[in-house]
Design an enzyme around this catalytic site. Structure first.
Site, PDB file in Angstrom:
ATOM      1  N   LYS A  85      40.064  45.389  21.359  1.00  0.00           N
ATOM      2  CA  LYS A  85      40.911  44.623  22.285  1.00  0.00           C
ATOM      3  C   LYS A  85      40.130  43.426  22.838  1.00  0.00           C
ATOM      4  O   LYS A  85      40.625  42.303  22.851  1.00  0.00           O
ATOM      5  CB  LYS A  85      41.352  45.522  23.450  1.00  0.00           C
ATOM      6  CG  LYS A  85      41.954  44.755  24.603  1.00  0.00           C
ATOM      7  CD  LYS A  85      42.382  45.642  25.745  1.00  0.00           C
ATOM      8  CE  LYS A  85      41.368  45.777  26.852  1.00  0.00           C
ATOM      9  NZ  LYS A  85      41.146  44.575  27.664  1.00  0.00           N
ATOM     10  N   ASN A  86      38.901  43.681  23.285  1.00  0.00           N
ATOM     11  CA  ASN A  86      38.153  42.603  23.934  1.00  0.00           C
ATOM     12  C   ASN A  86      37.620  41.569  22.952  1.00  0.00           C
ATOM     13  O   ASN A  86      37.105  40.531  23.355  1.00  0.00           O
ATOM     14  CB  ASN A  86      37.006  43.179  24.772  1.00  0.00           C
ATOM     15  CG  ASN A  86      37.524  43.845  26.039  1.00  0.00           C
ATOM     16  OD1 ASN A  86      38.720  43.751  26.348  1.00  0.00           O
ATOM     17  ND2 ASN A  86      36.647  44.524  26.768  1.00  0.00           N
ATOM     18  N   ARG A 120      43.779  39.529  32.769  1.00  0.00           N
ATOM     19  CA  ARG A 120      42.619  38.741  33.185  1.00  0.00           C
ATOM     20  C   ARG A 120      42.168  37.763  32.091  1.00  0.00           C
ATOM     21  O   ARG A 120      41.714  36.660  32.370  1.00  0.00           O
ATOM     22  CB  ARG A 120      41.495  39.734  33.535  1.00  0.00           C
ATOM     23  CG  ARG A 120      40.108  39.179  33.598  1.00  0.00           C
ATOM     24  CD  ARG A 120      39.732  38.725  34.984  1.00  0.00           C
ATOM     25  NE  ARG A 120      38.367  38.216  35.018  1.00  0.00           N
ATOM     26  CZ  ARG A 120      37.847  37.592  36.049  1.00  0.00           C
ATOM     27  NH1 ARG A 120      38.545  37.410  37.137  1.00  0.00           N
ATOM     28  NH2 ARG A 120      36.617  37.152  36.019  1.00  0.00           N
ATOM     29  N   CYS A 139      43.242  44.307  35.180  1.00  0.00           N
ATOM     30  CA  CYS A 139      42.966  45.597  35.823  1.00  0.00           C
ATOM     31  C   CYS A 139      42.548  45.399  37.274  1.00  0.00           C
ATOM     32  O   CYS A 139      41.800  44.476  37.585  1.00  0.00           O
ATOM     33  CB  CYS A 139      41.832  46.296  35.087  1.00  0.00           C
ATOM     34  SG  CYS A 139      42.385  47.152  33.628  1.00  0.00           S
ATOM     35  N   ARG A 163      37.258  39.901  41.264  1.00  0.00           N
ATOM     36  CA  ARG A 163      36.690  39.363  40.029  1.00  0.00           C
ATOM     37  C   ARG A 163      36.723  37.851  40.124  1.00  0.00           C
ATOM     38  O   ARG A 163      37.654  37.205  39.662  1.00  0.00           O
ATOM     39  CB  ARG A 163      37.466  39.865  38.815  1.00  0.00           C
ATOM     40  CG  ARG A 163      37.309  41.343  38.595  1.00  0.00           C
ATOM     41  CD  ARG A 163      38.224  41.868  37.534  1.00  0.00           C
ATOM     42  NE  ARG A 163      37.652  41.846  36.198  1.00  0.00           N
ATOM     43  CZ  ARG A 163      38.255  42.400  35.141  1.00  0.00           C
ATOM     44  NH1 ARG A 163      39.419  42.979  35.272  1.00  0.00           N
ATOM     45  NH2 ARG A 163      37.683  42.375  33.958  1.00  0.00           N
ATOM     46  N   ILE A 213      35.841  33.739  39.616  1.00  0.00           N
ATOM     47  CA  ILE A 213      35.795  32.946  38.380  1.00  0.00           C
ATOM     48  C   ILE A 213      34.830  31.765  38.530  1.00  0.00           C
ATOM     49  O   ILE A 213      34.870  30.810  37.768  1.00  0.00           O
ATOM     50  CB  ILE A 213      37.204  32.452  37.958  1.00  0.00           C
ATOM     51  CG1 ILE A 213      37.828  31.535  39.015  1.00  0.00           C
ATOM     52  CG2 ILE A 213      38.140  33.617  37.709  1.00  0.00           C
ATOM     53  CD1 ILE A 213      39.038  30.774  38.479  1.00  0.00           C
ATOM     54  N   LEU A 248      31.751  31.315  37.850  1.00  0.00           N
ATOM     55  CA  LEU A 248      30.839  30.985  36.741  1.00  0.00           C
ATOM     56  C   LEU A 248      31.566  30.174  35.674  1.00  0.00           C
ATOM     57  O   LEU A 248      30.991  29.247  35.090  1.00  0.00           O
ATOM     58  CB  LEU A 248      30.252  32.260  36.126  1.00  0.00           C
ATOM     59  CG  LEU A 248      29.503  33.160  37.110  1.00  0.00           C
ATOM     60  CD1 LEU A 248      29.089  34.464  36.441  1.00  0.00           C
ATOM     61  CD2 LEU A 248      28.275  32.432  37.657  1.00  0.00           C
ATOM     62  N   ASP A 283      33.052  49.807  30.982  1.00  0.00           N
ATOM     63  CA  ASP A 283      34.342  50.268  30.454  1.00  0.00           C
ATOM     64  C   ASP A 283      34.305  51.717  29.970  1.00  0.00           C
ATOM     65  O   ASP A 283      35.334  52.250  29.552  1.00  0.00           O
ATOM     66  CB  ASP A 283      34.805  49.353  29.305  1.00  0.00           C
ATOM     67  CG  ASP A 283      35.320  48.012  29.813  1.00  0.00           C
ATOM     68  OD1 ASP A 283      35.471  47.864  31.037  1.00  0.00           O
ATOM     69  OD2 ASP A 283      35.561  47.112  28.986  1.00  0.00           O
ATOM     70  N   VAL A 294      28.220  46.719  37.595  1.00  0.00           N
ATOM     71  CA  VAL A 294      28.872  45.511  37.071  1.00  0.00           C
ATOM     72  C   VAL A 294      30.045  45.076  37.952  1.00  0.00           C
ATOM     73  O   VAL A 294      30.160  43.907  38.310  1.00  0.00           O
ATOM     74  CB  VAL A 294      29.330  45.721  35.605  1.00  0.00           C
ATOM     75  CG1 VAL A 294      30.072  44.501  35.085  1.00  0.00           C
ATOM     76  CG2 VAL A 294      28.127  46.025  34.717  1.00  0.00           C
ATOM     77  N   ARG A 344      47.924  49.321  27.326  1.00  0.00           N
ATOM     78  CA  ARG A 344      47.399  47.958  27.298  1.00  0.00           C
ATOM     79  C   ARG A 344      46.267  47.831  26.282  1.00  0.00           C
ATOM     80  O   ARG A 344      46.057  46.762  25.712  1.00  0.00           O
ATOM     81  CB  ARG A 344      46.824  47.573  28.673  1.00  0.00           C
ATOM     82  CG  ARG A 344      47.865  47.197  29.706  1.00  0.00           C
ATOM     83  CD  ARG A 344      47.186  46.650  30.939  1.00  0.00           C
ATOM     84  NE  ARG A 344      46.113  45.739  30.550  1.00  0.00           N
ATOM     85  CZ  ARG A 344      45.043  45.472  31.270  1.00  0.00           C
ATOM     86  NH1 ARG A 344      44.876  46.021  32.446  1.00  0.00           N
ATOM     87  NH2 ARG A 344      44.114  44.634  30.842  1.00  0.00           N
TER      88      ARG A 344
HETATM   89  C1  UD1 Z   1      35.067  41.645  30.207  1.00  0.00           C
HETATM   90  C2  UD1 Z   1      35.950  42.677  29.560  1.00  0.00           C
HETATM   91  C3  UD1 Z   1      36.062  43.906  30.456  1.00  0.00           C
HETATM   92  C4  UD1 Z   1      34.674  44.423  30.817  1.00  0.00           C
HETATM   93  C5  UD1 Z   1      33.791  43.312  31.358  1.00  0.00           C
HETATM   94  C6  UD1 Z   1      32.348  43.728  31.585  1.00  0.00           C
HETATM   95  C7  UD1 Z   1      37.521  41.347  28.262  1.00  0.00           C
HETATM   96  C8  UD1 Z   1      38.916  40.900  28.057  1.00  0.00           C
HETATM   97  N1  UD1 Z   1      37.276  42.110  29.356  1.00  0.00           N
HETATM   98  O1  UD1 Z   1      35.706  41.252  31.426  1.00  0.00           O
HETATM   99  O2  UD1 Z   1      36.786  44.905  29.752  1.00  0.00           O
HETATM  100  O3  UD1 Z   1      34.791  45.427  31.808  1.00  0.00           O
HETATM  101  O4  UD1 Z   1      33.777  42.203  30.452  1.00  0.00           O
HETATM  102  O5  UD1 Z   1      31.801  44.227  30.419  1.00  0.00           O
HETATM  103  O6  UD1 Z   1      36.642  41.081  27.447  1.00  0.00           O
HETATM  104  N2  UD1 Z   1      31.851  37.470  37.682  1.00  0.00           N
HETATM  105  C9  UD1 Z   1      31.625  36.570  38.684  1.00  0.00           C
HETATM  106  N3  UD1 Z   1      32.035  35.282  38.494  1.00  0.00           N
HETATM  107  C10 UD1 Z   1      32.632  34.870  37.338  1.00  0.00           C
HETATM  108  C11 UD1 Z   1      32.845  35.795  36.318  1.00  0.00           C
HETATM  109  C12 UD1 Z   1      32.445  37.110  36.511  1.00  0.00           C
HETATM  110  O7  UD1 Z   1      31.097  36.913  39.734  1.00  0.00           O
HETATM  111  O8  UD1 Z   1      32.959  33.679  37.225  1.00  0.00           O
HETATM  112  C13 UD1 Z   1      31.456  38.885  37.891  1.00  0.00           C
HETATM  113  C14 UD1 Z   1      32.664  39.821  37.887  1.00  0.00           C
HETATM  114  O9  UD1 Z   1      33.285  39.856  39.128  1.00  0.00           O
HETATM  115  C15 UD1 Z   1      32.029  41.134  37.509  1.00  0.00           C
HETATM  116  C16 UD1 Z   1      30.917  40.707  36.560  1.00  0.00           C
HETATM  117  O10 UD1 Z   1      30.689  39.322  36.784  1.00  0.00           O
HETATM  118  O11 UD1 Z   1      31.479  41.743  38.643  1.00  0.00           O
HETATM  119  C17 UD1 Z   1      31.261  40.938  35.091  1.00  0.00           C
HETATM  120  O12 UD1 Z   1      32.404  40.226  34.759  1.00  0.00           O
HETATM  121  P1  UD1 Z   1      32.646  39.627  33.300  1.00  0.00           P
HETATM  122  O13 UD1 Z   1      31.483  39.952  32.415  1.00  0.00           O
HETATM  123  O14 UD1 Z   1      33.037  38.201  33.450  1.00  0.00           O
HETATM  124  O15 UD1 Z   1      33.899  40.468  32.834  1.00  0.00           O
HETATM  125  P2  UD1 Z   1      35.236  39.941  32.186  1.00  0.00           P
HETATM  126  O16 UD1 Z   1      34.925  38.882  31.189  1.00  0.00           O
HETATM  127  O17 UD1 Z   1      36.241  39.675  33.242  1.00  0.00           O
END
Ligand code: UD1
Length: 413
Positions: free
Chosen positions: A21-22, A90, A114, A119, A121, A123, A302, A324, A394
């Site tokens: 999925k990811n 997301r 989820c 979470r 954005i 970064l 996950d 995480v 999902r």
């Molecule tokens: C992806 C996966 C999700 C998995 C996660 C961590 C997909 C579609 N989803 O989610 O299943 O649980 O990786 O392995 O691939 N963060 C910030 N600022 C940002 C972005 C992230 O602070 O701009 C933080 C998030 O809040 C979180 C951590 O970084 O605490 C990890 O997030 P991230 O690796 O970005 O996860 P996703 O890409 O959302």
């Protein structure tokens, strides 16, 4: 929607893992980087893919499917994807990279997905700014605009999977060279880079913490088969061990599930790796273990919920630290309804093993929490009714059929 799970069965036989999925979500979105036709094989029938298909169509792309193969021919006529779709998933945030790179402007509402804590954005946005975009936040929307995207050196404060993917996609069509430092190492990031390279992109060292991207003027069409789902595989591995079963899990890259395998072995299960499959068996008692979630190749967040269900049945106390995500223990409450003994202290859960879980009425609060409740239901005495099972659909293709094929008794209510 609900699932009724009859407990105390053991999983035996074989199960086939679907496409990740990811991996497929960002790959489908990256198809927007070219106006030529892209063909993706082995597309799983899961709800998140349906939402991405709708998002692509909403932007102007044509999407057609035949026998597990999806063709996308992109033309972006809309730079503001529909909020009703965006809020459901997301990964819709990943639309920013390709829309910005091809149309130089994008507007998107803050995405959903989820419910696993805040979470942010930041970064993603800092990275787009480094590539020359101006960012504006207004009325719950983010607007990014650039005359031209220009390659740069981007440092990520945290190796975010989504930010690495979004920036890789934008940089693939930027002028000059981009470096992403402290990039995410997840196999899905590598798969996306391989896909973009198949489209004529030039991404080097994906899978290391310094990715180099040489921008191209345009990308072309291609065909691609994404990697198998390591989290789906891990979920069946835990389910096999949890039920004291013996299951052969096919279409797995053993390297991608190393952390899950290691923790299962530590807990007393037998894990046998083959070339593209894994056999999991458990005969003795489940031993308590220590788990800390980390970015890849560390233990995946996950898989945390599924292990919590599994460890609720040991003869001692296990400790699970979630490093995480901020708030990803919602399943603990539901597991306690089934008799589990779990104490949450900040980001740590202490799981004290109980003799047996009991079937109960529970609720899936997110995708992996739902998977955890399924595992708990399979281990429990009696019947478990899991409400909100749409969360499970999902991300798990044909989960009821796959588990029933291995001896489980699960019905959709
Ligand atoms: C992806 C996966 C999700 C998995 C996660 C961590 C997909 C579609 N989803 O989610 O299943 O649980 O990786 O392995 O691939 N963060 C910030 N600022 C940002 C972005 C992230 O602070 O701009 C933080 C998030 O809040 C979180 C951590 O970084 O605490 C990890 O997030 P991230 O690796 O970005 O996860 P996703 O890409 O959302």
């Amino acid at each position: 929607m609900e699932l009724l799970v009859e407990g105390k069965g053991t999983l035996q036989g074989e199960v086939e893992i679907s496409t990740s999925k990811n991996a497929i979500l960002p790959i489908l979105i990256a198809a927007l980087l070219s106006e030529e036709e892209v063909c993706i094989h082995r597309v799983p029938e899961i709800n998140d893919v349906e939402i991405v298909k709708k998002l692509l169509k909403n932007l102007g792309a044509s999407v057609s499917k035949s026998q597990g193969q999806l063709s996308v021919k992109s033309f972006i006529s809309n730079i503001f994807p529909d909020y009703e779709l965006v809020r459901q998933i997301r990964a819709s945030l990943l639309l920013m990279g390709p829309i910005l790179a091809t149309r130089k402007t994008v507007k998107i509402s803050l995405p959903g997905g989820c419910a696993i804590g805040t979470r942010p954005i930041d970064l993603h946005l800092k990275g787009f700014e480094a590539l020359g975009a101006r960012i504006k936040l207004s009325g719950g929307n983010v607007i990014a605009q650039a005359r031209e995207l220009q390659g740069n050196h981007i440092y990520l404060d945290f190796p975010s999977v989504g930010a690495t993917e979004n920036l890789m996609m934008a940089a693939a069509l930027a002028q000059g060279t981009t470096f992403i430092e402290n990039a995410a190492l997840e196999p899905e990031v590598v798969d996306l880079a391989n896909f973009i390279n198949r489209m004529g992109g030039s991404i080097h060292r994906a899978g290391s913490n310094l990715i180099k991207i040489e921008g191209r003027k345009r990308l072309h069409g291609c065909t691609y088969t994404p990697i198998p789902d390591r989290i789906e595989a891990g979920t069946y591995m835990v389910a096999a061990a949890a039920t004291g079963g013996n299951l052969l899990i096919n279409n797995v890259i053993p390297e991608h599930v190393k952390a899950t395998s290691a923790k299962l072995v530590e807990s007393g299960a037998k894990v046998e790796e083959r070339d593209k499959s894994i056999r999991v068996e458990r005969l003795g008692p489940i031993k308590p273990i220590y788990i800390k979630t980390l970015p890849y190749p560390g233990f995946p967040t996950d898989m945390q919920a599924q292990f919590m269900a599994y460890l609720s049945h040991t003869s001692g106390s296990s400790v699970i630290t979630e490093s995480v995500f901020e708030n990803r223990f919602m399943h603990a409450q539901e597991l306690m309804r089934m008799g589990a003994n779990i104490k949450i202290e900040g980001r740590t859960a202490i799981v004290k093993g109980v003799g047996c879980l009991g079937g109960a009425q529970v609720k899936a609060t997110d995708l992996r929490a739902g998977a955890a409740l399924l595992i708990a239901g399979l281990m429990a005495e009696g019947t478990t009714c899991i409400a909100n099972s749409h969360h499970i659909d999902r991300g798990y293709e044909n989960i009821v059929e796959k588990l029933n094929g291995a001896g489980a008794k699960i019905h959709r209510g």
